[in-house]
Design an enzyme around this catalytic site. Structure first.
Site, PDB file in Angstrom:
ATOM      1  N   LYS A  87       2.520  32.592 -17.606  1.00 56.88           N
ATOM      2  CA  LYS A  87       2.422  31.440 -17.266  1.00 56.88           C
ATOM      3  C   LYS A  87       1.203  30.868 -17.794  1.00 56.88           C
ATOM      4  CE  LYS A  87      -0.509  32.349 -13.181  1.00 56.88           C
ATOM      5  NZ  LYS A  87      -0.853  32.162 -12.012  1.00 56.88           N
ATOM      6  N   SER A 127       9.419  24.926 -12.403  1.00 61.79           N
ATOM      7  CA  SER A 127       8.387  24.172 -12.778  1.00 61.79           C
ATOM      8  C   SER A 127       8.628  22.673 -12.744  1.00 61.79           C
ATOM      9  CB  SER A 127       7.354  24.707 -13.528  1.00 61.79           C
ATOM     10  OG  SER A 127       6.229  23.994 -14.118  1.00 61.79           O
ATOM     11  N   ALA A 128       7.880  21.561 -12.523  1.00 65.42           N
ATOM     12  CA  ALA A 128       7.878  20.474 -12.870  1.00 65.42           C
ATOM     13  C   ALA A 128       7.915  20.237 -14.285  1.00 65.42           C
ATOM     14  CB  ALA A 128       6.849  19.470 -11.994  1.00 65.42           C
ATOM     15  N   THR A 129       7.221  21.310 -14.848  1.00 70.57           N
ATOM     16  CA  THR A 129       7.062  20.973 -16.217  1.00 70.57           C
ATOM     17  C   THR A 129       8.585  20.722 -17.033  1.00 70.57           C
ATOM     18  OG1 THR A 129       6.121  22.032 -18.269  1.00 70.57           O
ATOM     19  CG2 THR A 129       7.322  23.415 -16.985  1.00 70.57           C
ATOM     20  N   TYR A 152       6.067  28.296 -22.849  1.00 74.89           N
ATOM     21  CA  TYR A 152       6.181  28.591 -21.456  1.00 74.89           C
ATOM     22  C   TYR A 152       7.056  27.723 -20.482  1.00 74.89           C
ATOM     23  CZ  TYR A 152       4.978  27.594 -16.614  1.00 74.89           C
ATOM     24  OH  TYR A 152       5.120  27.398 -15.079  1.00 74.89           O
ATOM     25  N   LYS A 156      11.199  28.131 -18.808  1.00 77.81           N
ATOM     26  CA  LYS A 156      11.692  27.794 -17.516  1.00 77.81           C
ATOM     27  C   LYS A 156      12.813  26.927 -17.593  1.00 77.81           C
ATOM     28  CE  LYS A 156       8.087  29.382 -14.955  1.00 77.81           C
ATOM     29  NZ  LYS A 156       8.438  30.521 -14.324  1.00 77.81           N
ATOM     30  N   TYR A 180       8.168  23.683  -8.813  1.00 77.72           N
ATOM     31  CA  TYR A 180       6.837  23.544  -8.250  1.00 77.72           C
ATOM     32  C   TYR A 180       6.110  22.453  -8.852  1.00 77.72           C
ATOM     33  CZ  TYR A 180       7.769  28.486  -7.456  1.00 77.72           C
ATOM     34  OH  TYR A 180       8.354  29.991  -7.022  1.00 77.72           O
ATOM     35  N   LEU A 203      -6.816  23.428 -12.693  1.00 81.59           N
ATOM     36  CA  LEU A 203      -7.796  22.792 -12.186  1.00 81.59           C
ATOM     37  C   LEU A 203      -8.738  23.337 -11.070  1.00 81.59           C
ATOM     38  CD1 LEU A 203      -9.520  19.941 -12.258  1.00 81.59           C
ATOM     39  CD2 LEU A 203      -7.831  19.029 -10.697  1.00 81.59           C
ATOM     40  N   PHE A 221     -10.187  16.299 -18.246  1.00 76.44           N
ATOM     41  CA  PHE A 221      -9.590  15.947 -19.542  1.00 76.44           C
ATOM     42  C   PHE A 221      -8.855  14.438 -19.314  1.00 76.44           C
ATOM     43  CE2 PHE A 221      -8.368  20.517 -19.298  1.00 76.44           C
ATOM     44  CZ  PHE A 221      -9.403  21.213 -20.068  1.00 76.44           C
TER      45      PHE A 221
HETATM   46  C1  UD1 Z   1      -0.104  23.031 -15.655  1.00 75.03           C
HETATM   47  C2  UD1 Z   1       0.819  23.228 -16.768  1.00 75.03           C
HETATM   48  C3  UD1 Z   1       2.254  23.258 -16.288  1.00 75.03           C
HETATM   49  C4  UD1 Z   1       2.244  24.400 -15.480  1.00 75.03           C
HETATM   50  C5  UD1 Z   1       1.239  24.568 -14.448  1.00 75.03           C
HETATM   51  C6  UD1 Z   1       1.357  25.774 -13.564  1.00 75.03           C
HETATM   52  C7  UD1 Z   1       0.025  22.271 -18.666  1.00 75.03           C
HETATM   53  C8  UD1 Z   1       0.052  20.922 -19.726  1.00 75.03           C
HETATM   54  N1  UD1 Z   1       0.871  22.283 -17.601  1.00 75.03           N
HETATM   55  O1  UD1 Z   1       0.209  21.928 -15.183  1.00 75.03           O
HETATM   56  O2  UD1 Z   1       2.984  23.626 -17.313  1.00 75.03           O
HETATM   57  O3  UD1 Z   1       3.652  24.829 -14.719  1.00 75.03           O
HETATM   58  O4  UD1 Z   1      -0.008  24.386 -14.773  1.00 75.03           O
HETATM   59  O5  UD1 Z   1       0.278  25.934 -12.679  1.00 75.03           O
HETATM   60  O6  UD1 Z   1      -0.937  22.780 -18.864  1.00 75.03           O
HETATM   61  N2  UD1 Z   1      -7.518  19.317 -15.700  1.00 75.03           N
HETATM   62  C9  UD1 Z   1      -8.811  18.842 -15.860  1.00 75.03           C
HETATM   63  N3  UD1 Z   1      -9.975  19.773 -16.194  1.00 75.03           N
HETATM   64  C10 UD1 Z   1      -9.358  21.297 -16.160  1.00 75.03           C
HETATM   65  C11 UD1 Z   1      -8.171  21.710 -15.764  1.00 75.03           C
HETATM   66  C12 UD1 Z   1      -7.228  20.586 -15.533  1.00 75.03           C
HETATM   67  O7  UD1 Z   1      -9.146  17.662 -16.091  1.00 75.03           O
HETATM   68  O8  UD1 Z   1     -10.496  22.110 -16.617  1.00 75.03           O
HETATM   69  C13 UD1 Z   1      -6.519  18.103 -15.302  1.00 75.03           C
HETATM   70  C14 UD1 Z   1      -5.279  18.249 -16.015  1.00 75.03           C
HETATM   71  O9  UD1 Z   1      -5.520  17.393 -17.248  1.00 75.03           O
HETATM   72  C15 UD1 Z   1      -4.129  17.633 -14.920  1.00 75.03           C
HETATM   73  C16 UD1 Z   1      -4.852  18.135 -13.714  1.00 75.03           C
HETATM   74  O10 UD1 Z   1      -6.205  18.583 -13.861  1.00 75.03           O
HETATM   75  O11 UD1 Z   1      -4.366  16.181 -14.862  1.00 75.03           O
HETATM   76  C17 UD1 Z   1      -4.006  19.365 -13.243  1.00 75.03           C
HETATM   77  O12 UD1 Z   1      -4.031  20.368 -14.452  1.00 75.03           O
HETATM   78  P1  UD1 Z   1      -3.551  21.766 -14.222  1.00 75.03           P
HETATM   79  O13 UD1 Z   1      -3.956  22.604 -12.983  1.00 75.03           O
HETATM   80  O14 UD1 Z   1      -3.777  22.778 -15.244  1.00 75.03           O
HETATM   81  O15 UD1 Z   1      -1.933  21.635 -13.905  1.00 75.03           O
HETATM   82  P2  UD1 Z   1      -0.912  20.861 -14.520  1.00 75.03           P
HETATM   83  O16 UD1 Z   1      -1.521  20.569 -16.189  1.00 75.03           O
HETATM   84  O17 UD1 Z   1      -0.224  19.713 -14.063  1.00 75.03           O
END
Ligand code: UD1
Length: 346
Positions: A87, A127-129, A152, A156, A180, A203, A221
């Site tokens: 994942k 996934s919502a991806t 990835y 899905k 999800y 995150l 980001f």
């Molecule tokens: C990510 C995946 C998605 C996957 C999901 C699984 C990408 C582009 N998408 O979703 O395909 O199904 O995880 O859990 O990777 N952020 C920061 N700093 C960080 C980490 C994240 O600012 O160190 C921000 C991201 O830009 C985003 C938000 O936090 O806006 C959520 O990020 P994240 O938890 O990685 O999830 P997704 O990107 O939505």
């Protein structure tokens, strides 16, 4: 007699919470997991929470003969909940074949084994991806499925297509894909939660690892999105709510309540939060300041994602109940208990 359910990836983050919910609802659970991205001690924690250990089989389902054999052994199961998959988005861009091989070979092997053994129900972790950058918000299940940004994500999308095709050819076969949004949080006991291997991509684990001192600084980001504070919006959902949605979907399958043999449901709360709102809530919950800085956007990130929840409410009779505070509190409790137990050697 209790219904037996096979949970692939049942030692993983969402899998383990779902196993807990299934046992609590009286299901007999068998976990298939190769432990490539999870730990066996999670099974003991599941037993601590529920008073019952699931049966465990350490198997690599991407190997056809192994998969065939283990399904024959458990051919009295009524359904499969399939979580086991790689994942990590970034890794999938570096190693696409590894992702296609693991995620799609295992799905195909499982479906073949299910057909052979007449285990005619499956719930799939999607996934919502698959919505890519949506044209319409909130995202309903009839939003267009787009070409995902990563291999990835494409596993899905392709997996969903395979499920649809199979339900058309095998008339007794039923499948539900659950898409999800952003699962976070941990069980209220603090005994199970997300166990990222290496530096987390997502995150919440990144935040909690910064707060506990494993990582130095969170990078946010991008702050130039067209949102209220410029940071991206996601629909965060408590993993315990998510787990309960799997039980609701399973009940729907076993009671034959489906309207079509292949259905998809979004699993989210319907509410979106920005990255900065998540940071603020964490700072409040943990009563500390988080070290973070704003950096460039991450490639492939979309500005805003949140779910329409009506279909899941109507058809599954399920709704997310836990709010952001509870999500973040439980994530933080889990991180703290985990690090304390790591010091004790688990
Ligand atoms: C990510 C995946 C998605 C996957 C999901 C699984 C990408 C582009 N998408 O979703 O395909 O199904 O995880 O859990 O990777 N952020 C920061 N700093 C960080 C980490 C994240 O600012 O160190 C921000 C991201 O830009 C985003 C938000 O936090 O806006 C959520 O990020 P994240 O938890 O990685 O999830 P997704 O990107 O939505």
């Amino acid at each position: 007699m209790k219904n037996k359910v096979i949970v692939t990836g049942g030692c993983g983050y969402i899998g383990s919470h779902t196993v807990v919910s299934l046992i609590e609802e009286g299901y007999e659970v068998v976990v298939f997991d190769d432990l490539s991205n999870s730990k066996e001690f999670i099974l003991n924690k599941i037993e601590e929470i529920t008073g019952k250990a699931p049966v465990f089989e350490k198997v690599n389902l991407a190997k056809e003969s192994v998969c065939k054999e283990i399904f024959q052994k458990h051919n009295d199961a009524k359904a499969v909940i399939h979580f086991a998959a790689y994942k990590a988005v970034g890794e999938s861009v570096q190693k696409p074949l590894m992702y296609y091989k693991n995620n799609l070979f295992s799905l195909i092997n499982i479906l073949n084994a299910q057909v052979e053994n007449k285990i005619e129900n499956i719930i799939f972790s999607s996934s919502a991806t698959v919505y890519g950058e949506p044209d319409l918000l909130p995202i309903t299940e009839s939003n267009e499925v787009k070409q995902p940004f990563s291999p990835y994500g494409n596993t899905k999308k392709v997996a969903e297509e395979i499920l649809l095709d199979l339900t058309k050819s095998e008339h007794n076969f039923s499948a539900i894909s659950l898409r999800y949004f952003n699962p976070i949080g941990a069980h209220s006991s603090g005994l199970i939660g997300e166990l990222p291997s290496g530096i987390p991509n997502n995150l919440l684990p990144y935040i909690t690892q910064c707060a506990i001192g494993i990582l130095e600084q969170l990078k946010v980001f991008g702050d130039d999105y067209d949102t209220k504070d410029g940071t991206a919006i996601r629909d965060y959902i408590h993993v315990v709510d998510l787990a309960k949605a799997h039980v609701a979907a399973l009940n729907r399958l076993l009671k034959k309540e489906q309207e079509t043999s292949y259905e998809v449901f979004n699993l989210g709360t319907g509410k979106g939060y920005t990255v900065l709102e998540i940071i603020r809530e964490f700072e409040k919950v943990a009563n500390m300041k988080l070290n973070y800085k704003i950096v460039e956007r991450r490639e492939g990130d979309v500005p805003e994602l949140y779910a329409a929840t009506k279909l899941a409410e109507e058809k599954l009779g399920w709704k997310a109940l836990l709010g952001l505070n509870e999500m973040i509190r439980s994530s933080w409790q889990w991180e703290q208990q985990l690090r304390a137990s790591v010091k004790e050697g688990y």
